[in-house]
Design a protein around this motif. Sequence first.
Motif, PDB file in Angstrom:
ATOM      1  N   TYR A   5     -38.745  93.785  85.174  1.00 12.82           N
ATOM      2  CA  TYR A   5     -37.028  93.435  85.114  1.00 12.82           C
ATOM      3  C   TYR A   5     -36.933  91.980  85.725  1.00 12.82           C
ATOM      4  O   TYR A   5     -36.232  91.316  85.075  1.00 12.82           O
ATOM      5  N   SER A   6     -37.265  92.112  86.885  1.00 10.33           N
ATOM      6  CA  SER A   6     -36.837  90.858  87.746  1.00 10.33           C
ATOM      7  C   SER A   6     -37.384  89.829  87.249  1.00 10.33           C
ATOM      8  O   SER A   6     -36.859  88.590  87.760  1.00 10.33           O
TER       9      SER A   6
ATOM     10  N   PRO B 146     -35.245  87.033  82.794  1.00  6.69           N
ATOM     11  CA  PRO B 146     -33.748  86.538  82.724  1.00  6.69           C
ATOM     12  C   PRO B 146     -33.190  87.132  81.710  1.00  6.69           C
ATOM     13  O   PRO B 146     -31.885  86.891  81.550  1.00  6.69           O
TER      14      PRO B 146
ATOM     15  N   VAL C  21     -32.087  90.300  82.873  1.00 12.44           N
ATOM     16  CA  VAL C  21     -31.113  90.073  84.118  1.00 12.44           C
ATOM     17  C   VAL C  21     -29.820  89.448  84.027  1.00 12.44           C
ATOM     18  O   VAL C  21     -28.951  89.981  84.482  1.00 12.44           O
ATOM     19  N   VAL C  22     -29.892  88.054  83.502  1.00 16.08           N
ATOM     20  CA  VAL C  22     -28.699  87.484  83.492  1.00 16.08           C
ATOM     21  C   VAL C  22     -27.600  88.296  82.707  1.00 16.08           C
ATOM     22  O   VAL C  22     -26.541  88.249  83.094  1.00 16.08           O
TER      23      VAL C  22
ATOM     24  N   GLN D 157     -27.153  91.151  81.854  1.00 16.66           N
ATOM     25  CA  GLN D 157     -26.426  92.397  82.713  1.00 16.66           C
ATOM     26  C   GLN D 157     -25.717  91.989  83.919  1.00 16.66           C
ATOM     27  O   GLN D 157     -24.631  92.603  84.209  1.00 16.66           O
ATOM     28  N   ARG D 158     -26.355  91.098  84.779  1.00 16.56           N
ATOM     29  CA  ARG D 158     -25.559  90.659  86.147  1.00 16.56           C
ATOM     30  C   ARG D 158     -24.083  90.051  85.726  1.00 16.56           C
ATOM     31  O   ARG D 158     -23.243  90.567  86.326  1.00 16.56           O
ATOM     32  N   ILE D 159     -24.078  89.232  84.551  1.00 15.85           N
ATOM     33  CA  ILE D 159     -22.712  88.871  84.313  1.00 15.85           C
ATOM     34  C   ILE D 159     -21.784  89.543  83.686  1.00 15.85           C
ATOM     35  O   ILE D 159     -20.657  89.647  84.171  1.00 15.85           O
TER      36      ILE D 159
ATOM     37  N   ALA E 293     -21.911  93.038  84.516  1.00 14.56           N
ATOM     38  CA  ALA E 293     -21.630  93.732  85.656  1.00 14.56           C
ATOM     39  C   ALA E 293     -20.381  93.334  86.429  1.00 14.56           C
ATOM     40  O   ALA E 293     -19.689  93.901  86.962  1.00 14.56           O
ATOM     41  N   GLU E 294     -20.585  92.036  86.877  1.00 19.93           N
ATOM     42  CA  GLU E 294     -19.668  91.253  87.907  1.00 19.93           C
ATOM     43  C   GLU E 294     -18.129  91.164  87.222  1.00 19.93           C
ATOM     44  O   GLU E 294     -17.278  91.543  87.858  1.00 19.93           O
TER      45      GLU E 294
ATOM     46  N   ARG F 210     -20.875  97.915  87.485  1.00 24.96           N
ATOM     47  CA  ARG F 210     -22.655  98.201  87.349  1.00 24.96           C
ATOM     48  C   ARG F 210     -23.004  99.333  86.668  1.00 24.96           C
ATOM     49  O   ARG F 210     -22.506 100.358  87.001  1.00 24.96           O
TER      50      ARG F 210
ATOM     51  N   SER G 164     -25.524  79.994  82.032  1.00 23.69           N
ATOM     52  CA  SER G 164     -26.846  80.421  82.814  1.00 23.69           C
ATOM     53  C   SER G 164     -27.828  80.160  81.954  1.00 23.69           C
ATOM     54  O   SER G 164     -29.116  79.748  82.260  1.00 23.69           O
TER      55      SER G 164
END
Length: 280
Positions: free
Chosen positions: A155-156, A159, A162-163, A165-167, A169-170, A174, A258
Amino acid sequence: MNETPNATERDYWSGPSGQTWIRHREDQDAILAQVTDLVVARAEAKPGQGAVDIGCGTGALTRAMADRVGAAGTVLATDISAPLLAETERLSAGAPQVTPLLADAQSVDWPGEPLDMAVSRFGVMFFSDPPKAFANIGRALKPGGRMVFAAWGAYSENPFWVVPQRIAAERLGRPPAIPATEPGPFGLSDRDWSMTQLEEAGLDDVACERASVGLRHPGGLEALSELSTRIGPAARVLRLFAGTEDDRLAVRDDILQSFRDMAEDDAVPALIHLFTATRR
């Protein structure tokens, strides 16, 4: 359809998620074209051979394999989702060598004669019991038959996942984490663990190649970012937290920025695992 050990996955892919995949089929097939090409190249199918496509979805890999084996060959397209399989059947209407099979590959009694190979593009990460599933897939093959499966890498290192989901979730919250070895998109992302599952299935020549690919939408990064809010991890967050259209548009725009920062030639980098094995 009879009860299946993967009933949760059957229901998931037969419901709204499967319908969303069908609506965005052309986009997804274009984005994943490099992965399809890698699987086809590693399979090395020859005219007249037989193959089974595990978790065929809407059949992009099925149709690519049908082109390779030709009219004298056979491609058994199997999926646990009736709506996805119906789309494969519709799109493969001009290829009589394609036979659809609604089944759970973990438990089905395979029909017909043993085949030369089993292939999959992101269709083998969802089994409740991977060794049992891979052993059963092996039963569809002749002795010495080959398997070539593409699955997401860590997963890491992706991107594309990752990108978004991170955006999302922010902005919204989450979602619950899914362990790397649990059924799901990253169910085979632990390379060593995954190879062990194939070996425990009694397969030979088990190997895993790390392959870097570029995920590219014909409509560019704007279209890729838009799609990321319709299907995938950002879409999951938007659903879980009842995101509004304003939320979706804000998430889309941040994803686009991103992606622009990391893309090469409008392609977002991704890592896949290409598993190969042989039936004894």
